[in-house]
Design an enzyme around this catalytic site. Sequence first.
Site, PDB file in Angstrom:
ATOM      1  N   THR A 127      -7.965 -16.726  28.674  1.00 39.24           N
ATOM      2  CA  THR A 127      -8.601 -16.672  29.987  1.00 39.24           C
ATOM      3  C   THR A 127      -9.786 -15.719  29.879  1.00 39.24           C
ATOM      4  OG1 THR A 127      -7.370 -14.750  30.766  1.00 39.24           O
ATOM      5  CG2 THR A 127      -6.330 -16.912  31.087  1.00 39.24           C
ATOM      6  N   ASP A 128     -10.595 -15.612  30.922  1.00 38.24           N
ATOM      7  CA  ASP A 128     -11.725 -14.690  30.882  1.00 38.24           C
ATOM      8  C   ASP A 128     -11.258 -13.247  30.747  1.00 38.24           C
ATOM      9  OD1 ASP A 128     -13.550 -16.685  30.957  1.00 38.24           O
ATOM     10  OD2 ASP A 128     -13.755 -16.677  33.150  1.00 38.24           O
ATOM     11  N   CYS A 129     -10.114 -12.943  31.351  1.00 35.86           N
ATOM     12  CA  CYS A 129      -9.604 -11.572  31.253  1.00 35.86           C
ATOM     13  C   CYS A 129      -8.741 -11.358  30.009  1.00 35.86           C
ATOM     14  CB  CYS A 129      -8.861 -11.186  32.520  1.00 35.86           C
ATOM     15  SG  CYS A 129      -7.770 -12.477  33.143  1.00 35.86           S
ATOM     16  N   TYR A 130      -8.124 -12.423  29.502  1.00 35.28           N
ATOM     17  CA  TYR A 130      -7.317 -12.353  28.270  1.00 35.28           C
ATOM     18  C   TYR A 130      -7.807 -13.429  27.309  1.00 35.28           C
ATOM     19  CZ  TYR A 130      -4.099  -9.609  31.169  1.00 35.28           C
ATOM     20  OH  TYR A 130      -3.543  -8.673  31.986  1.00 35.28           O
TER      21      TYR A 130
END
Lengths: 383, 135
Positions: A127-130
């Site tokens: 994901t964008d954060c992970y």
Amino acid sequence: MKTYSEINEKIKAGKAVVVTAEEVVEIVKKIGKKKAAEQIDVVTTATFGPMCSSGAFLNFGHASPAIRMESITLNGVPASGGLAAVDTYIGATEESKEEGYEYGGAHVICDLIAGKTIKLKATGKGTDCYPRKEVERELTLEDLNEAYIYNPRNCYQNYAAACNMSNRTLYTYMGPLLPNLSTVTYSTSGTLSPLLNDPYYKTIGVGTKIFLAGAEGFVAWRGTQFNSGAQRDENGIPLGTGGTLALIGDMKQMDPNFIAPAVYEKYGTSLFVGVGIPIPILNEEMIDHVSVGNDQIYTNILDYSVSDGPKPVVKRVSYAELQSGSVEINNKVVRTAPLASLKKAREIANILKDKIEKGEFTITEPVQFFDTTSITKPMKKED
Amino acid sequence: MRTKMILKFPKAVTNEPITYELIKKYDLRINILKADINFKLEGHLIFDVDGNSKDIAGALEYLENLGVEADLITSTINIDSNKCVSCGLCTSACAVKALHLNREDWSLNYTELKCVGCNLCISTCPTRAITNTVW
């Protein structure tokens, strides 16, 4: 009448009188209930039995770059990917993808407690954060941020014994049951068992500090399938399963001597968990409860060859009879064998006794008490 | 003396009536505890043997000359005391009570002489503390 704080003052001063739940039975026979209630401050109870409803919450810390672990294995055993990025819950009965039930979640938990290295493998969609999509690490317990056992259910108040009237061996969580009524297996520490000594949950409740596999743990909640509204005998002991406890404790404090993986042939993996619970003798009523001996605690022997619907009761027996090594059923002498280790339970009751005597372990008043009216429901029937 | 004897057969053993010879010639009182032999005589046999030590020694020599690997054993199992938690479930599998719980301290006791080598205890043990020492 004594209060929690009065007893704790005595504990801290090293003056508390502590006995095990086995010893108290004999003491009461000698000096009577009144004197025993005055003299004894704490009775220690314990059990060391297999409990499938066990597992552990683990937090691994973030990798760089970070990953949201969605599919996770530990030494090849699947763990839950349904929590936050690097949190997981590994269930004791989860089986290894390669070795099946010979190596399960219980083994992973015990290997961690024993200081062994385990292998984490995880993947995520990114994901964008992970952004990271996979990770592999060799880890020990020390490398984890938090690691704690959470038992949704333990310390069954009472549990039926098992036999097999059919003509083939049955492979069950009560062990392999030999055919034609050849053996009876049972799981309890009897008079040492925590909830048999406090049948109405007068001192054991949410927040009670306990011994959990060598660590200081706590009663977290009522256990699942909490059946406190069960029919009871004149001593308050449920005729059937009764109450249960949910337990929590820090794996980093645990001792491999008091927790062990269990494998039941053609059934699966489970976890032996050593539990010790102190019972403060607040009044004479508590002495009534803790002085009940194995000859006064009864359970049913059920026929496990009936797998659908209630299993028929073959005989009602006392724990003293079960512990003798054989019981007579239909004019046949049938050998009995336990699943829980009484030797380990005694060891735990004595360790807890020693800790309290030395002022190292105090008693806690529950922050919330359990009810005595709950009934466990079966699964809702199909519409 | 009373002991247990394990016989391991290679492929090329003659069609000798071994048990008959051991009884007739060496005067051994034999109980077959376990036999696992295929049609080519590959496999193993475990006897419970009672006889005088001279005859047992003679029997071992006789078997060796036949090309049968023969050994005296006291037990077919080993219990790892580090793994055993003395739960006692193995005693449910032990019909001859070679495995039994001491009712004083509730530790697991094992009487080798009573063991008939059925090995049912091995798969019953939840901590996998019991292993087969023979094959």
